[in-house]
Design a protein around this motif. Structure first.
Motif, PDB file in Angstrom:
ATOM      1  N   UNK A 118     -37.239 -42.088 -29.645  1.00 16.60           N
ATOM      2  CA  UNK A 118     -35.841 -42.422 -29.941  1.00 16.60           C
ATOM      3  C   UNK A 118     -35.249 -43.274 -28.822  1.00 16.60           C
ATOM      4  N   UNK A 119     -34.194 -43.998 -29.170  1.00 14.96           N
ATOM      5  CA  UNK A 119     -33.475 -44.798 -28.184  1.00 14.96           C
ATOM      6  C   UNK A 119     -31.975 -44.615 -28.408  1.00 14.96           C
ATOM      7  N   UNK A 120     -31.170 -45.569 -27.947  1.00 14.07           N
ATOM      8  CA  UNK A 120     -29.714 -45.422 -28.024  1.00 14.07           C
ATOM      9  C   UNK A 120     -29.184 -45.315 -29.451  1.00 14.07           C
ATOM     10  N   UNK A 121     -29.970 -45.757 -30.426  1.00 12.18           N
ATOM     11  CA  UNK A 121     -29.566 -45.625 -31.825  1.00 12.18           C
ATOM     12  C   UNK A 121     -29.294 -44.169 -32.197  1.00 12.18           C
ATOM     13  N   UNK A 122     -29.969 -43.249 -31.533  1.00  7.85           N
ATOM     14  CA  UNK A 122     -29.835 -41.825 -31.822  1.00  7.85           C
ATOM     15  C   UNK A 122     -28.400 -41.343 -31.645  1.00  7.85           C
ATOM     16  N   UNK A 179     -14.029 -40.648 -22.939  1.00 10.68           N
ATOM     17  CA  UNK A 179     -15.461 -40.405 -22.762  1.00 10.68           C
ATOM     18  C   UNK A 179     -16.190 -41.745 -22.832  1.00 10.68           C
ATOM     19  N   UNK A 180     -16.958 -42.041 -21.831  1.00  8.59           N
ATOM     20  CA  UNK A 180     -17.656 -43.330 -21.737  1.00  8.59           C
ATOM     21  C   UNK A 180     -19.160 -43.107 -21.874  1.00  8.59           C
ATOM     22  N   UNK A 181     -19.694 -43.181 -23.094  1.00 13.14           N
ATOM     23  CA  UNK A 181     -21.118 -42.876 -23.288  1.00 13.14           C
ATOM     24  C   UNK A 181     -22.031 -44.011 -22.855  1.00 13.14           C
ATOM     25  N   UNK A 182     -23.120 -43.632 -22.225  1.00 10.77           N
ATOM     26  CA  UNK A 182     -24.200 -44.556 -21.895  1.00 10.77           C
ATOM     27  C   UNK A 182     -25.510 -43.840 -22.211  1.00 10.77           C
ATOM     28  N   UNK A 183     -26.519 -44.594 -22.586  1.00 12.62           N
ATOM     29  CA  UNK A 183     -27.809 -43.985 -22.932  1.00 12.62           C
ATOM     30  C   UNK A 183     -28.875 -44.464 -21.966  1.00 12.62           C
ATOM     31  N   UNK A 184     -29.559 -43.542 -21.363  1.00 16.04           N
ATOM     32  CA  UNK A 184     -30.645 -43.890 -20.446  1.00 16.04           C
ATOM     33  C   UNK A 184     -31.818 -44.474 -21.219  1.00 16.04           C
ATOM     34  N   UNK A 185     -32.449 -45.465 -20.642  1.00 13.51           N
ATOM     35  CA  UNK A 185     -33.702 -45.985 -21.189  1.00 13.51           C
ATOM     36  C   UNK A 185     -34.842 -45.277 -20.466  1.00 13.51           C
ATOM     37  N   UNK A 186     -35.617 -44.528 -21.201  1.00 11.58           N
ATOM     38  CA  UNK A 186     -36.694 -43.755 -20.582  1.00 11.58           C
ATOM     39  C   UNK A 186     -37.923 -44.634 -20.393  1.00 11.58           C
ATOM     40  N   UNK A 230     -39.749 -48.025 -29.318  1.00 10.79           N
ATOM     41  CA  UNK A 230     -40.324 -47.304 -28.175  1.00 10.79           C
ATOM     42  C   UNK A 230     -41.760 -47.737 -27.911  1.00 10.79           C
ATOM     43  N   UNK A 231     -42.573 -47.791 -28.942  1.00  2.00           N
ATOM     44  CA  UNK A 231     -43.938 -48.285 -28.813  1.00  2.00           C
ATOM     45  C   UNK A 231     -44.949 -47.246 -28.352  1.00  2.00           C
ATOM     46  N   UNK A 232     -46.200 -47.657 -28.372  1.00  2.91           N
ATOM     47  CA  UNK A 232     -47.319 -46.744 -28.123  1.00  2.91           C
ATOM     48  C   UNK A 232     -47.348 -46.234 -26.680  1.00  2.91           C
ATOM     49  N   UNK A 233     -47.151 -47.125 -25.713  1.00  5.05           N
ATOM     50  CA  UNK A 233     -47.300 -46.723 -24.308  1.00  5.05           C
ATOM     51  C   UNK A 233     -46.300 -45.642 -23.918  1.00  5.05           C
ATOM     52  N   UNK A 234     -45.043 -45.833 -24.298  1.00  5.87           N
ATOM     53  CA  UNK A 234     -44.036 -44.826 -23.967  1.00  5.87           C
ATOM     54  C   UNK A 234     -44.270 -43.546 -24.753  1.00  5.87           C
ATOM     55  N   UNK A 235     -44.696 -43.668 -25.993  1.00  3.46           N
ATOM     56  CA  UNK A 235     -45.003 -42.486 -26.798  1.00  3.46           C
ATOM     57  C   UNK A 235     -46.055 -41.629 -26.106  1.00  3.46           C
ATOM     58  N   UNK A 236     -47.122 -42.265 -25.653  1.00  3.35           N
ATOM     59  CA  UNK A 236     -48.207 -41.527 -24.993  1.00  3.35           C
ATOM     60  C   UNK A 236     -47.739 -40.910 -23.674  1.00  3.35           C
TER      61      UNK A 236
END
Length: 237
Positions: free
Chosen positions: A15-19, A31-38, A149-155
């Protein structure tokens, strides 16, 4: 709370910021939302350190599923920076071997060129309520997040989940206001997980969303946002 405060979101696996986007548009203005990129890091400790390196000095910390699991590690590393926690559809326990084994099979499929089939064929039935299975807008967003997200981050993130520490001993040490939210019909992180968290965290509130599965922020964004807004209005950070 009269001044603005950042809400740092941590997304779930694949998942990403779309969540969090549908919820963000309904939150109180202060409230100031920001989403971390893992990043493609294979331990919760490394992911948490990377997040803290670029996070605001203080923030409300929110996470769904893997994001909630990661939130426990962020709090462990820097409790003084966390002013409140929002834990959605998550799990404070370490991982069972059978869960690791099932996910490793999906990682193997991803490495063999079948990555694009994993979310629609294997994950969607446990990610959302059955009544939403035919919602092509919702399922399309979920599948697109996985592609992003892709394969590398998934793994890497699969490995981080498999080797995560048990956060249950940490629960009684969490001193900040905490909002716990879960879908009544979450198949991945059932309500029992959240009842335990609510019992162990001293300053907590629990919201259970009816006819909702695992991805509560996408399935019931208004209910989630309303719960967050009520909670923030009643809390002094």
């Amino acid at each position: 709370m009269t001044s603005s405060i950042p809400l740092l979101w941590l997304p779930g696996l694949l998942c990403d910021e779309t969540l969090f986007a549908p919820v963000n548009g309904l939150l109180l203005e202060r409230v100031k939302p920001i989403c971390a990129e893992l990043q493609a890091l294979d331990s919760m400790a490394a992911l948490a350190k990377d997040i803290l390196d670029s996070a605001p000095d203080s923030f409300i910390l929110g996470g769904l599923s893997m994001g909630g699991i990661l939130a426990f590690e962020v709090y462990r590393q820097a409790p003084e920076r966390v002013k409140g926690m929002i834990l959605l559809d998550t799990n404070s326990a370490d991982e069972k071997q059978e869960v690791t084994d099932k996910r490793n099979l999906l990682v193997a499929k991803a490495h063999s060129g079948q990555f694009s089939s994993i979310t629609p064929d294997h994950l969607l039935p446990v990610l959302i309520h059955p009544e939403r299975a035919a919602d092509t807008s919702l399922t399309g967003d979920i599948c697109q997040m996985a592609e992003n997200i892709g394969v590398d981050k998934f793994a890497s993130h699969a490995q981080a989940l498999a080797t995560r520490p048990d956060a249950q001993p940490l629960l009684s040490q969490i001193s900040v206001p905490s909002l716990i939210i879960c879908g009544r019909d979450d198949l991945l992180c059932p309500i029992e997980n959240h009842l335990l968290m609510d019992e162990m965290i001293a300053n907590s509130a629990l919201v259970v969303i009816e006819q909702c599965g695992h991805l509560s922020t996408l399935e019931k964004p208004k209910v989630v946002a309303d719960a967050i807004n009520r909670w923030i209005q009643n809390i002094v950070f």
